[in-house]
Design a protein around this motif. Sequence first.
Motif, PDB file in Angstrom:
ATOM      1  N   PRO A  25      69.415  25.848  68.532  1.00 45.14           N
ATOM      2  CA  PRO A  25      70.192  26.497  67.469  1.00 45.14           C
ATOM      3  C   PRO A  25      71.663  26.065  67.417  1.00 45.14           C
ATOM      4  O   PRO A  25      72.293  26.188  66.362  1.00 45.14           O
ATOM      5  N   ASP A  26      72.186  25.563  68.512  1.00 46.04           N
ATOM      6  CA  ASP A  26      73.603  25.182  68.553  1.00 46.04           C
ATOM      7  C   ASP A  26      73.824  23.685  68.409  1.00 46.04           C
ATOM      8  O   ASP A  26      74.952  23.214  68.562  1.00 46.04           O
ATOM      9  N   ARG A  27      72.786  22.943  68.137  1.00 49.08           N
ATOM     10  CA  ARG A  27      72.901  21.484  68.018  1.00 49.08           C
ATOM     11  C   ARG A  27      72.883  21.079  66.549  1.00 49.08           C
ATOM     12  O   ARG A  27      72.255  21.738  65.712  1.00 49.08           O
ATOM     13  N   THR A  28      73.546  19.988  66.249  1.00 49.52           N
ATOM     14  CA  THR A  28      73.440  19.386  64.922  1.00 49.52           C
ATOM     15  C   THR A  28      72.186  18.525  64.929  1.00 49.52           C
ATOM     16  O   THR A  28      72.054  17.621  65.766  1.00 49.52           O
TER      17      THR A  28
END
Length: 176
Positions: A25-28
Amino acid sequence: MQIVIASTNPVKVNAVKTAFCQLFPDRTLRFESIPSQSGVAEQPMSMAETKQGAFNRVTFCQQQIPCADFYLAIEAGIERFDYGAATCAYIVISNNVQFSIGRSAELPIPNVIFQQLNPDTELGTIMDRLFQTENIKQKGGAMSLLTNGNASRESVYVQAIILAMAPFLHQKLFCA
């Protein structure tokens, strides 16, 4: 993070996107879907053939785009087991170093449908004819039709992808 999806089928593409967005969820995330040939029959009629088709699709994608973080293929097939016919999909994921293989949940297939299948006639074609739908394989699939909408190809694929990602999420445990 770049993820190459070995299909342009919207059900498979959306399943991969949903699973990876849940896992990271926190990655591009950058997704690229490319058409790929399975090298097996249009309708794989055994689990061995189904798994091989998924491997072939991943290998093709690795040759086309050699530097992605993950490559993922979903290949659906059918087989007659001792308890009856069923369909499921193999998930093959690679990061260019290792592979992980998973399988989706199985959907029992009525004998009246199984008898109409052959390597050149996909389950979706028979389901469209039987249920008077159009291109169901790019929608809910046989799973949706035979469960009265309570499951779908996409929902089952998302779960299978997340489970198949375990070796990548906990590499130290799987390499021990």
